[in-house]
Design an enzyme around this catalytic site. Sequence first.
Site, PDB file in Angstrom:
ATOM      1  N   GLU A  26       0.838  -1.213   0.000  1.00 16.32           N
ATOM      2  CA  GLU A  26       0.000   0.000   0.000  1.00 16.32           C
ATOM      3  C   GLU A  26       0.869   1.258   0.000  1.00 16.32           C
ATOM      4  O   GLU A  26       1.036   1.924   1.012  1.00 16.32           O
ATOM      5  CB  GLU A  26      -0.969   0.000   1.186  1.00 16.32           C
ATOM      6  CG  GLU A  26      -2.036  -1.072   1.078  1.00 16.32           C
ATOM      7  CD  GLU A  26      -3.136  -0.955   2.114  1.00 16.32           C
ATOM      8  OE1 GLU A  26      -4.294  -1.321   1.817  1.00 16.32           O
ATOM      9  OE2 GLU A  26      -2.850  -0.500   3.256  1.00 16.32           O
ATOM     10  N   GLU A  75      -6.093  -7.242  -1.500  1.00 13.41           N
ATOM     11  CA  GLU A  75      -6.652  -7.142  -0.148  1.00 13.41           C
ATOM     12  C   GLU A  75      -8.111  -6.720  -0.240  1.00 13.41           C
ATOM     13  O   GLU A  75      -8.446  -5.762  -0.941  1.00 13.41           O
ATOM     14  CB  GLU A  75      -5.909  -6.118   0.715  1.00 13.41           C
ATOM     15  CG  GLU A  75      -4.500  -6.514   1.094  1.00 13.41           C
ATOM     16  CD  GLU A  75      -3.896  -5.568   2.132  1.00 13.41           C
ATOM     17  OE1 GLU A  75      -4.660  -4.917   2.887  1.00 13.41           O
ATOM     18  OE2 GLU A  75      -2.662  -5.466   2.182  1.00 13.41           O
TER      19      GLU A  75
END
Length: 344
Positions: free
Chosen positions: A170, A277
């Site tokens: 991320e 995710e």
Amino acid sequence: MKKVFCSLVIIVVLVFSCCTTNKSTEVAKENSFAKGADVGWLPQMEVTGYQFYDADGSKKDCLQLLKDRGMNTIRLRVWVNPSDDKASGHCSKEETVAMAIRAQKMGMRIMINFHYSDSWADPGKQNKPAAWKNHTFSELLNDVYSHTTDVLKALKSVGITPEWVQVGNEIPGGMLWPEGSTDNFGQLAQLLNKGYEATKAIDPKIKVIVHLDEGNNSKKFRWFFDNAKANNVKYDVIGLSYYPFWIKTDYKENIADLANNLNDMASRYDKEVMVVEVGGIDTQEQNTHDMLVAVIKAVKAVPNNKGLGVIYWEPQGAKSWSHYELSAWRSDGKPSMALDAFKE
């Protein structure tokens, strides 16, 4: 008459062959779609005595429970020098290798997620490992290459070559701050490319993923990957997180935005895409199930088979153990019906 009979036989064989081929292609395409789970907490859960149960109340291995629900992929995070904290530690090279061996024995495909940190790296924090803290930028480039190589060689030595390697976790603001911040995208590009080069040196068939959060946010993704292109970042797959909970919405409000962004990323940059995710509220089983069905459908619908798969983040990470409310596990130790979405 004999000629007519022979002609009919040939036609029947051709039709049957065509149907079989089409069916085989469909099966192969379905099997190639990654449906999985990030299970970094699993070894710690087991060591602390957490028990996993099937719907009938029988004890069962967690990975088997996930496999029974249609999952074929395991994602494992790896930290550089982690602590032994129950929830925010572990996931060392050695522990990652042990978990990968276990997953592969279950017939699972493997993704390795490099955080390049000693603990969580995400949009709000990208802390350098303590051992790299005072290193120059040149040394950091070597660190990324060496650490990536070290972990992948350890996996290869036990017969495991991951299908995917994620370089950074991320990273809309970059990684290894401040040197690898997006404020200096040229340096971030060099760091990402070191991870890519180290991975390809182990096996060029491994697909390298670059991963951002807020998969429904097209503006964020275009800004980042336009800059990545301008700075010659090397990668194969665009990874997305999708958590309606964290942006305080229901999935119905932005699932179309996720679908549009997946299609846009695939066409704009000519890359494969993957939701690496995803998660929903553990007590809202039906809503989470329906959200997963919608996400899987969106990824599968990306043109030219460029949608690779969907991975749930810590589905087994029950709130009673982790205090995390986006698992897909019930308080009685049984998997939530939300995970049935991966069977469909």
